[in-house]
Motif scaffolding. Structure first.
Motif, PDB file in Angstrom:
ATOM      1  N   ARG A 248       0.842  -1.200   0.000  1.00 48.30           N
ATOM      2  CA  ARG A 248       0.000   0.000   0.000  1.00 48.30           C
ATOM      3  C   ARG A 248       0.874   1.244   0.000  1.00 48.30           C
ATOM      4  NH1 ARG A 248      -5.423  -1.016   3.299  1.00 48.30           N
ATOM      5  NH2 ARG A 248      -5.730  -3.155   2.684  1.00 48.30           N
ATOM      6  N   THR A 249       0.308   2.313  -0.532  1.00 42.63           N
ATOM      7  CA  THR A 249       0.988   3.604  -0.514  1.00 42.63           C
ATOM      8  C   THR A 249       0.174   4.550   0.365  1.00 42.63           C
ATOM      9  OG1 THR A 249       1.775   3.263  -2.762  1.00 42.63           O
ATOM     10  CG2 THR A 249       1.833   5.519  -1.925  1.00 42.63           C
ATOM     11  N   TYR A 250       0.834   5.142   1.342  1.00 38.04           N
ATOM     12  CA  TYR A 250       0.175   6.073   2.253  1.00 38.04           C
ATOM     13  C   TYR A 250       0.697   7.475   2.000  1.00 38.04           C
ATOM     14  CZ  TYR A 250      -1.499   1.966   4.670  1.00 38.04           C
ATOM     15  OH  TYR A 250      -2.120   0.772   4.966  1.00 38.04           O
ATOM     16  N   HIS A 251      -0.215   8.450   2.058  1.00 36.10           N
ATOM     17  CA  HIS A 251       0.121   9.851   1.836  1.00 36.10           C
ATOM     18  C   HIS A 251      -0.208  10.638   3.097  1.00 36.10           C
ATOM     19  CE1 HIS A 251      -0.584   8.130  -2.120  1.00 36.10           C
ATOM     20  NE2 HIS A 251       0.152   9.101  -2.624  1.00 36.10           N
ATOM     21  N   LEU A 252       0.710  11.480   3.524  1.00 35.47           N
ATOM     22  CA  LEU A 252       0.478  12.355   4.663  1.00 35.47           C
ATOM     23  C   LEU A 252       0.341  13.775   4.133  1.00 35.47           C
ATOM     24  CD1 LEU A 252       0.357  12.950   7.715  1.00 35.47           C
ATOM     25  CD2 LEU A 252       2.845  13.199   7.632  1.00 35.47           C
ATOM     26  N   PHE A 253      -0.785  14.415   4.445  1.00 32.64           N
ATOM     27  CA  PHE A 253      -1.062  15.779   3.992  1.00 32.64           C
ATOM     28  C   PHE A 253      -1.149  16.722   5.169  1.00 32.64           C
ATOM     29  CE2 PHE A 253      -2.904  13.065   0.758  1.00 32.64           C
ATOM     30  CZ  PHE A 253      -2.509  13.681  -0.411  1.00 32.64           C
ATOM     31  N   THR A 254      -0.949  17.995   4.890  1.00 32.83           N
ATOM     32  CA  THR A 254      -1.229  19.044   5.850  1.00 32.83           C
ATOM     33  C   THR A 254      -1.977  20.145   5.112  1.00 32.83           C
ATOM     34  OG1 THR A 254      -0.316  20.443   7.590  1.00 32.83           O
ATOM     35  CG2 THR A 254       0.935  20.330   5.529  1.00 32.83           C
TER      36      THR A 254
END
Length: 76
Positions: free
Chosen positions: A53-59
């Protein structure tokens, strides 16, 4: 939040995604429907691969996002 690795995520944009809303009550999982999560002026902080899986962290500038119940298909 999990987004497919093939998705191109632009910085500074507004985007939303749908997710199931599940709770555990007395050991049983209860589905309350689907919610939409909206991020405005989102910036990608990092992208990580973990177990297929690919996880993305946003702000966001104010670290805020919006939740709302998603409309069912075919319902206004």
């Amino acid at each position: 939040m999990e987004i497919g690795s093939e998705v191109d995520v632009p910085d500074g944009g507004t985007f939303g995604m749908k997710r199931p809303l599940d709770l555990v009550v007395g050991g049983a999982q209860v589905n309350l429907g689907v919610i939409e999560i909206w991020l405005s002026d989102a910036t990608l902080v990092r992208r990580e691969e973990h177990e297929d899986r690919t996880y993305h962290l946003f702000t966001t500038p104010d670290r805020r996002y919006r939740y709302r119940l998603a409309h069912e298909e075919g319902v206004g």
